[in-house]
Design a protein around this motif. Structure first.
Motif, PDB file in Angstrom:
ATOM      1  N   LYS A  45       0.760  -1.186   0.001  1.00  0.00           N
ATOM      2  CA  LYS A  45      -0.211  -0.088   0.268  1.00  0.00           C
ATOM      3  C   LYS A  45       0.715   0.982  -0.160  1.00  0.00           C
ATOM      4  O   LYS A  45       0.478   2.217  -0.372  1.00  0.00           O
ATOM      5  N   SER A  46       1.580   1.035   0.619  1.00  0.00           N
ATOM      6  CA  SER A  46       3.004   2.221   1.151  1.00  0.00           C
ATOM      7  C   SER A  46       3.660   3.301  -0.068  1.00  0.00           C
ATOM      8  O   SER A  46       3.513   4.348  -0.515  1.00  0.00           O
ATOM      9  N   LEU A  47       4.263   2.576  -1.625  1.00  0.00           N
ATOM     10  CA  LEU A  47       4.361   2.450  -2.301  1.00  0.00           C
ATOM     11  C   LEU A  47       2.900   3.066  -3.420  1.00  0.00           C
ATOM     12  O   LEU A  47       3.745   4.427  -4.072  1.00  0.00           O
ATOM     13  N   CYS A  48       2.156   2.758  -3.361  1.00  0.00           N
ATOM     14  CA  CYS A  48       0.301   3.724  -3.863  1.00  0.00           C
ATOM     15  C   CYS A  48       0.581   4.993  -3.411  1.00  0.00           C
ATOM     16  O   CYS A  48      -0.183   6.349  -4.473  1.00  0.00           O
ATOM     17  N   TYR A  49       1.279   5.967  -2.392  1.00  0.00           N
ATOM     18  CA  TYR A  49       1.078   7.036  -2.407  1.00  0.00           C
ATOM     19  C   TYR A  49       2.965   7.328  -2.616  1.00  0.00           C
ATOM     20  O   TYR A  49       2.979   9.011  -2.563  1.00  0.00           O
ATOM     21  N   GLN A  50       3.045   6.913  -1.925  1.00  0.00           N
ATOM     22  CA  GLN A  50       5.442   7.215  -1.824  1.00  0.00           C
ATOM     23  C   GLN A  50       5.761   7.273  -3.132  1.00  0.00           C
ATOM     24  O   GLN A  50       6.815   8.270  -3.533  1.00  0.00           O
ATOM     25  N   VAL A  51       5.357   6.795  -4.344  1.00  0.00           N
ATOM     26  CA  VAL A  51       5.626   6.950  -5.590  1.00  0.00           C
ATOM     27  C   VAL A  51       5.424   7.731  -5.963  1.00  0.00           C
ATOM     28  O   VAL A  51       5.679   9.193  -6.961  1.00  0.00           O
ATOM     29  N   PRO A  52       3.748   8.353  -6.168  1.00  0.00           N
ATOM     30  CA  PRO A  52       3.088   9.755  -6.911  1.00  0.00           C
ATOM     31  C   PRO A  52       3.880  10.858  -6.091  1.00  0.00           C
ATOM     32  O   PRO A  52       4.230  11.934  -6.794  1.00  0.00           O
ATOM     33  N   ALA A  53       4.291  10.573  -4.689  1.00  0.00           N
ATOM     34  CA  ALA A  53       4.674  11.619  -3.657  1.00  0.00           C
ATOM     35  C   ALA A  53       6.775  12.122  -4.521  1.00  0.00           C
ATOM     36  O   ALA A  53       6.033  13.455  -4.602  1.00  0.00           O
ATOM     37  N   LEU A  54       6.674  11.364  -5.347  1.00  0.00           N
ATOM     38  CA  LEU A  54       7.906  11.530  -5.760  1.00  0.00           C
ATOM     39  C   LEU A  54       8.378  11.939  -7.002  1.00  0.00           C
ATOM     40  O   LEU A  54       9.238  11.960  -8.347  1.00  0.00           O
ATOM     41  N   ILE A  55       6.720  12.424  -7.528  1.00  0.00           N
ATOM     42  CA  ILE A  55       6.666  11.976  -8.961  1.00  0.00           C
ATOM     43  C   ILE A  55       5.740  13.542  -9.376  1.00  0.00           C
ATOM     44  O   ILE A  55       6.418  15.103  -9.637  1.00  0.00           O
ATOM     45  N   ARG A  56       4.480  13.793  -8.356  1.00  0.00           N
ATOM     46  CA  ARG A  56       3.794  15.082  -8.359  1.00  0.00           C
ATOM     47  C   ARG A  56       5.161  16.539  -7.733  1.00  0.00           C
ATOM     48  O   ARG A  56       5.774  15.733  -6.957  1.00  0.00           O
TER      49      ARG A  56
END
Length: 605
Positions: A45-56
């Motif tokens: 689950k954590s990757l579902c917001y951690q990856v967008p956090a590093l892109i947006r």
């Protein structure tokens, strides 16, 4: 899949590809849309917001209910080269001010924050001045007022769409039946969000439920036969029982620590940190422990008391085997567990509607315990998921349950309840059925009842089983206003009139010989390591522990067991080959790569 997202996954987190539906969730959030994610523990689950956090653009705000775990999450991200921090009551004024300044100056990728701090006017005003990439609401089931982890602060999170209408929100949980799923959506105003349900099945967990005989000894046998030196969690209903059980296990030569809400904060923090950082430690806890626990190598979760609901049971057992390796969910329960939980429910100050729902949930939990078919099928069905065939990895599949025609015994038990005036508890009723001449029998002249001595074909334990199953099936109930006296329900009439029969399960309080003798490769991660590679396995673990201690982090934050096993299997000889192992990103390669390659080279010589 967004190429930037895949690049972040590869270089930062060290994984080659996304699991389903991580890629869809991440694309949804990257594109600025809301998402509600139901994904099992260990599903990523954590990757579902951690990856967008590093892109947006901007900083992602992660709302987390557990202060104690924010530090570990932030440490793990920092090791990966991610600019992360947290704001909670553990920081002094100057530390909090430094974090706020870093946020204002755009120096953070992720900020973890407790819900009660987020909703303070000052914090909201501060966030209005910042570039916010997204809001991630972790453990979103905490918003459910009828759930097992309700947090009133979560109800205030409905202000986010009003105050930050252009910022995407993603809510995530591992536990939600259809009712709770709907409630999360409504309370967090996510009706317009895309909903992702990844499935609740955890095939690596073996579910086993038995009846109490000597619960402590049963537990000790289980640990010694199958989980010597493994990390595990044991759940008890009361604070007193957690401390007594932990002390007793220590006397038996195991490493065990208690954890409950009544302990001083510094003791709780110490015990939790030891559990996360040490190998083979056992925590004995109430439900106060566990939500959000990231330790991946918990090999077993045991229950010495019956959980209040299937949601609680699923959430708690889900803390085992987060690394995908085999783990056990083991439980023993008895009639007194059922009576105690129903007593607690009857005495609670909750509204009658809530009590009714909680009774339904407890009945469902009892149903899971008493079934004679595949437990996993029943568990998944509760979460509206279908498993086409029996799983083959639960106790009822491995050792099919014996059943017997309990119609005659059930009628005798129900008649005894009726003839004695529906005024007595289980022990006295069993004495009547067995024809015992106790002082209480004499006092109430119950030797004159027609049911006196009519049940000698069963022993005391068997009668306890009959009464327990009659309670779980709704034929009788324990009236707490009458000190737990059993009373009949309308459901028992057809059975007493001879219009229906009942089949009961035959209890087996001991592990079967097959299970006792089994040195299952499924129950131990290190069984995946060939015997000849055992010295290398221990050397890699020793290096991992040394590095973890130097950085003040849990060993699994350096590398998971699965990464070490891949190193043993593939024998990387250079940095490029090491980078190809799942979980080894660029940052970890730079920090630890040469040291692990040196150990591998030493054993390859």
């Amino acid at each position: 899949m967004n190429n930037s997202a895949l690049s972040v996954l590869n270089t930062v987190f060290g994984y080659a590809e996304f699991r389903k539906p991580q890629d869809e969730v991440i694309n949804t959030v990257i594109n600025g849309n809301n998402a509600l994610v139901l994904m099992p523990t260990g599903g990523g689950k954590s990757l579902c917001y951690q990856v967008p956090a590093l892109i947006r653009s901007g900083c992602a705000i992660v709302i987390s209910p557990l202060i104690a775990l924010m530090q570990d999450q932030v440490n793990a991200l920092t090791l990966l080269g991610v600019k992360a921090s947290f704001l909670n009551s553990s920081l002094d004024h100057q530390q909090a001010n430094n974090v706020e300044q870093a946020l204002m100056q755009g120096q953070l990728d992720l900020l973890y924050i407790a819900p009660e701090r987020l909703t303070q006017p000052r914090m909201l005003s501060l966030l209005q001045q910042c570039n916010i990439a997204l809001f991630a609401i972790d453990e979103a089931h905490c918003v459910s007022q009828w759930g097992h982890d309700f947090r009133a602060d979560y109800l205030q999170l409905s202000l986010l769409p009003q105050q930050f209408p252009l910022v995407p929100r993603i809510a995530l949980t591992a536990t939600a039946d259809p009712r709770t799923h709907k409630e999360i959506s409504e309370k967090l105003q996510l009706d317009d969000a895309k909903h992702f349900v990844a499935g609740f099945d955890r095939p690596n967990i073996q579910y086993r439920i038995g009846q109490k005989a000597n619960a402590r000894q049963q537990l000790l046998n289980f640990i010694r036969h199958e989980h010597a030196h493994d990390a595990g969690i044991i759940y008890c209903l009361s604070r007193k029982k957690t401390e007594e059980t932990a002390n007793w296990l220590c006397q038996q030569g195991l490493q065990a620590l208690p954890y409950h809400a009544g302990l001083p904060n510094e003791v709780k923090e110490l015990h939790q940190n030891r559990f996360l950082r040490e190998d083979g430690l056992i925590i004995v806890a109430t439900i106060a422990f566990g939500m959000g626990i990231d330790k991946p190598d918990v090999r077993f979760v045991a229950h010495l008391d019956l959980p209040k609901s299937i949601e609680s049971y699923y959430q708690e057992t889900g803390r085992a085997g987060r690394d995908g390796q085999a783990a056990n969910a083991w439980m023993v329960y008895g009639l007194q567990d059922v009576i105690k939980l129903k007593q607690m429910l009857d005495k609670s100050q909750a509204p009658e509607q809530q009590k009714r729902i909680e009774r339904q949930r407890l009945d469902a939990m009892l149903g899971l315990c008493e079934i004679t078919t595949c437990r996993r099928q029943t568990l998944l069905h509760y979460f509206a998921e279908h498993l086409a065939k029996p799983c083959g990895n639960c106790d009822t599949c491995i050792t099919p349950v014996e059943k017997w025609d309990g119609t005659d015994a059930a009628r005798k038990a129900l008649s005894c309840v009726y003839r004695s005036g529906q005024r007595f508890g289980v022990n006295h009723l069993i004495d009547i059925l067995l024809g015992k001449n106790s002082a209480k029998i004499t006092q109430f002249q119950h030797q004159q009842l027609t049911t006196f001595g009519i049940g000698t074909e069963l022993d005391t334990n068997q009668w306890h089983s009959v009464f327990r199953q009659l309670v779980s099936r709704g034929y009788i109930y324990a009236d707490m206003d009458s000190f737990g006296a059993f009373k009949l329900t309308d459901k028992c009439r057809p059975l007493l009139r001879g219009e229906e029969s009942v089949e009961l399960r035959k209890d087996n309080t001991q592990l079967s010989k097959k299970q006792n003798a089994r040195k299952s490769s499924k129950s131990k991660v290190k069984a995946n390591v060939p015997e000849h590679a055992e010295p290398l396995w221990q050397a890699l673990r020793a290096l991992r522990k040394k590095l973890a201690d130097e950085h003040g982090i849990p060993p699994f934050t350096v590398f998971h067991d699965s990464a070490l096993i891949d190193m043993i299997t593939t024998k990387p000889g250079n940095r490029e080959q090491l980078l190809a192992i799942s979980g080894v990103g660029v940052s970890k390669l730079d920090k630890y790569g040469d040291q692990f390659l040196a150990v591998l080279s030493e054993f390859d010589a």
